[in-house]
Scaffold this motif. Sequence first.
Motif, PDB file in Angstrom:
ATOM      1  N   SER A  75      44.495  52.703  31.859  1.00 26.53           N
ATOM      2  CA  SER A  75      45.581  52.357  32.779  1.00 26.53           C
ATOM      3  C   SER A  75      45.065  51.922  34.148  1.00 26.53           C
ATOM      4  O   SER A  75      45.770  51.254  34.905  1.00 26.53           O
ATOM      5  N   ILE A  76      43.832  52.321  34.466  1.00 24.17           N
ATOM      6  CA  ILE A  76      43.129  51.805  35.632  1.00 24.17           C
ATOM      7  C   ILE A  76      41.947  51.003  35.108  1.00 24.17           C
ATOM      8  O   ILE A  76      41.066  51.556  34.449  1.00 24.17           O
ATOM      9  N   PRO A  77      41.898  49.700  35.348  1.00 29.29           N
ATOM     10  CA  PRO A  77      40.808  48.883  34.814  1.00 29.29           C
ATOM     11  C   PRO A  77      39.529  49.043  35.629  1.00 29.29           C
ATOM     12  O   PRO A  77      39.522  49.662  36.697  1.00 29.29           O
ATOM     13  N   ALA A  78      38.459  48.476  35.128  1.00 30.38           N
ATOM     14  CA  ALA A  78      37.216  48.429  35.887  1.00 30.38           C
ATOM     15  C   ALA A  78      37.362  47.461  37.058  1.00 30.38           C
ATOM     16  O   ALA A  78      38.143  46.502  37.004  1.00 30.38           O
ATOM     17  N   ILE A 112      58.935  51.263  41.157  1.00 32.91           N
ATOM     18  CA  ILE A 112      58.713  50.302  40.074  1.00 32.91           C
ATOM     19  C   ILE A 112      57.206  50.139  39.913  1.00 32.91           C
ATOM     20  O   ILE A 112      56.511  49.691  40.836  1.00 32.91           O
ATOM     21  N   VAL A 113      56.690  50.515  38.750  1.00 29.79           N
ATOM     22  CA  VAL A 113      55.247  50.572  38.513  1.00 29.79           C
ATOM     23  C   VAL A 113      54.804  49.364  37.698  1.00 29.79           C
ATOM     24  O   VAL A 113      55.371  49.067  36.638  1.00 29.79           O
ATOM     25  N   TYR A 114      53.768  48.701  38.204  1.00 33.41           N
ATOM     26  CA  TYR A 114      53.223  47.491  37.594  1.00 33.41           C
ATOM     27  C   TYR A 114      51.809  47.752  37.059  1.00 33.41           C
ATOM     28  O   TYR A 114      51.200  48.773  37.373  1.00 33.41           O
ATOM     29  N   PRO A 115      51.268  46.811  36.279  1.00 30.39           N
ATOM     30  CA  PRO A 115      49.868  46.948  35.856  1.00 30.39           C
ATOM     31  C   PRO A 115      48.951  47.042  37.074  1.00 30.39           C
ATOM     32  O   PRO A 115      49.195  46.399  38.101  1.00 30.39           O
ATOM     33  N   THR A 116      47.920  47.844  36.956  1.00 28.92           N
ATOM     34  CA  THR A 116      46.991  48.049  38.063  1.00 28.92           C
ATOM     35  C   THR A 116      46.062  46.851  38.206  1.00 28.92           C
ATOM     36  O   THR A 116      45.401  46.443  37.254  1.00 28.92           O
ATOM     37  N   ARG A 117      46.035  46.316  39.413  1.00 26.65           N
ATOM     38  CA  ARG A 117      45.144  45.202  39.754  1.00 26.65           C
ATOM     39  C   ARG A 117      44.209  45.690  40.858  1.00 26.65           C
ATOM     40  O   ARG A 117      44.641  45.913  41.987  1.00 26.65           O
ATOM     41  N   ARG A 118      42.953  45.823  40.524  1.00 27.84           N
ATOM     42  CA  ARG A 118      41.993  46.275  41.536  1.00 27.84           C
ATOM     43  C   ARG A 118      41.524  45.055  42.342  1.00 27.84           C
ATOM     44  O   ARG A 118      40.403  44.574  42.220  1.00 27.84           O
ATOM     45  N   SER A 119      42.428  44.574  43.162  1.00 32.94           N
ATOM     46  CA  SER A 119      42.243  43.312  43.877  1.00 32.94           C
ATOM     47  C   SER A 119      41.399  43.450  45.133  1.00 32.94           C
ATOM     48  O   SER A 119      40.974  42.444  45.710  1.00 32.94           O
ATOM     49  N   ALA A 120      41.138  44.669  45.583  1.00 34.04           N
ATOM     50  CA  ALA A 120      40.490  44.882  46.870  1.00 34.04           C
ATOM     51  C   ALA A 120      39.047  44.389  46.865  1.00 34.04           C
ATOM     52  O   ALA A 120      38.291  44.630  45.918  1.00 34.04           O
ATOM     53  N   THR A 121      38.676  43.718  47.934  1.00 37.21           N
ATOM     54  CA  THR A 121      37.288  43.338  48.143  1.00 37.21           C
ATOM     55  C   THR A 121      37.062  43.087  49.622  1.00 37.21           C
ATOM     56  O   THR A 121      38.013  42.900  50.392  1.00 37.21           O
ATOM     57  N   TYR A 122      35.814  43.100  50.033  1.00 38.94           N
ATOM     58  CA  TYR A 122      35.387  42.815  51.398  1.00 38.94           C
ATOM     59  C   TYR A 122      34.490  41.575  51.379  1.00 38.94           C
ATOM     60  O   TYR A 122      33.983  41.184  50.321  1.00 38.94           O
ATOM     61  N   PRO A 123      34.214  40.974  52.527  1.00 40.62           N
ATOM     62  CA  PRO A 123      33.217  39.903  52.577  1.00 40.62           C
ATOM     63  C   PRO A 123      31.856  40.404  52.101  1.00 40.62           C
ATOM     64  O   PRO A 123      31.455  41.539  52.410  1.00 40.62           O
ATOM     65  N   ASP A 124      31.149  39.577  51.363  1.00 42.05           N
ATOM     66  CA  ASP A 124      29.849  39.979  50.816  1.00 42.05           C
ATOM     67  C   ASP A 124      28.872  40.417  51.898  1.00 42.05           C
ATOM     68  O   ASP A 124      27.987  41.248  51.651  1.00 42.05           O
ATOM     69  N   SER A 125      29.034  39.888  53.103  1.00 48.27           N
ATOM     70  CA  SER A 125      28.108  40.226  54.188  1.00 48.27           C
ATOM     71  C   SER A 125      28.181  41.694  54.590  1.00 48.27           C
ATOM     72  O   SER A 125      27.253  42.222  55.217  1.00 48.27           O
ATOM     73  N   LEU A 126      29.271  42.364  54.226  1.00 47.02           N
ATOM     74  CA  LEU A 126      29.432  43.773  54.608  1.00 47.02           C
ATOM     75  C   LEU A 126      28.739  44.728  53.647  1.00 47.02           C
ATOM     76  O   LEU A 126      28.430  45.871  54.019  1.00 47.02           O
ATOM     77  N   TRP A 127      28.503  44.304  52.402  1.00 52.08           N
ATOM     78  CA  TRP A 127      27.954  45.235  51.410  1.00 52.08           C
ATOM     79  C   TRP A 127      26.624  45.844  51.853  1.00 52.08           C
ATOM     80  O   TRP A 127      26.438  47.071  51.778  1.00 52.08           O
ATOM     81  N   PRO A 128      25.633  45.035  52.303  1.00 49.09           N
ATOM     82  CA  PRO A 128      24.371  45.663  52.718  1.00 49.09           C
ATOM     83  C   PRO A 128      24.514  46.577  53.924  1.00 49.09           C
ATOM     84  O   PRO A 128      23.768  47.558  54.053  1.00 49.09           O
TER      85      PRO A 128
END
Length: 450
Positions: free
Chosen positions: A50-53, A110-126
């Motif tokens: 119910s929660i995708p990767a 009202i509950v919908y399919p889970t979309r793990r849409s969150a992301t940050y700019p790649d420059s922040l990961w390091p």
Amino acid sequence: MNKLMLKAGVFALSVISASVMAKVTPDQADRLGKDLTPIGAEKAGNADGSIPAWNGGYSDASVEIVRGTDPFASDEPLFTITHDNLDQYKDNLTPGQIAMFNKYDDYKMIVYPTRRSATYPDSLWPKIKKNAENAELVAGGNGIQNFEVTTIPFPIPETGVEAVWNHITRFRGGKVTRNVAQFPVLASGDFVPVELKETLVFPEYLESGRGPEDDNILFYFLQEVEAPARLTGTVLLVHETINQVKEGRRAWIYNAGQRRVRRAPNVAYDGPGTAADGLRTSDNLDMYNGAPDKYNWELKGKKEVYIPYNNFKIMNPELDYDEIIQAGHMNQDLIRYEKHRVWVVEGTLKDGERHIYSKRTMYLDEDTWTASIIDHYDGRGELWRVGEALNTQFYNQDVPWMAAEALYDLNSGRYISLGLGNEESDYMDWDIEPDRSDFTTNALRRTGFR
């Protein structure tokens, strides 16, 4: 239950002290981008699917304006939670959410399919990984050192206060001006909108970049009241600090009636929120903000909860405010809920401290660190107010933020909503060119006189 959830359960026993060191080992930090997302969430989905990767989130820089452009508009609801079937879903709700169902017969989710849409700019990961290896709590958890200030000091938290700091410091675009409305709503549903122009800038995003003048500054914040007429011209300036024991928040207000700037030490903790009619405290803004020193924060572990997510529908500029703001609560037909994993953090007021909230239980979305639900308790320990963030991914900027936030008073039936921009012509401007001089008391005077 997975290993990370078991680990979090062990941490539930710890309360922050001055001696706690937050940085993790290089081996632990290497999990970021592997079994953990670069921001510290579990990359894998849950057991029943119910929660995708997490697959990198949703990004589309070709879209000029997110408002009114819903990439998931074709999703069909999975089910609707109502007062009648509440017992079936209680395990994935917070006490505050359950209280909303019990207070309002027409309340629904009202509950919908889970979309793990969150992301940050790649420059922040390091930078986040560097923080994991180097950032440390100081002053009993009330400040951070060795911190790449742009975002997230503790992607692999071991204490509650670390998780709270992740919410406080999370990325909101670096620099942005937004024109939004705040609604103090009577129990009858009547309201008078308060129009606000807000500018948020982290020093790294100033035209000159971070300099010595910005030592210990987390961000600059400017809030101008543009309506109604009786409040027009009131301007708030905040210099938010990183180590808030070394130097507390600096705040000033320009009062249009008095035509002068004055220090505003009450713009903190449970001081009254701007033009909020007593419905929120200063530290209720952005769900929670400011120094965490009044509470003992306990990391309780993780939980799967239905929280507002991908709320593009409610941002539609074709909607009028009176279609959204209703008696008791916002129009639930316009709010999308999804099941997500959240960190649960419980803050209990320290002995000898004063605040109108004796306890706050935060539910922090693992993919963004946004406090998505906060249950607030009064001095008697009774559930009083329920805060809700309508999470939305501004996918053309790679910025997870909110379409709006609401704080519901279970006793009075009143509530306050902040952040909607449906009727505003210039809703969000990410292309500003801020200068440090824009956030001085002289600039405050100039802004107030306009």
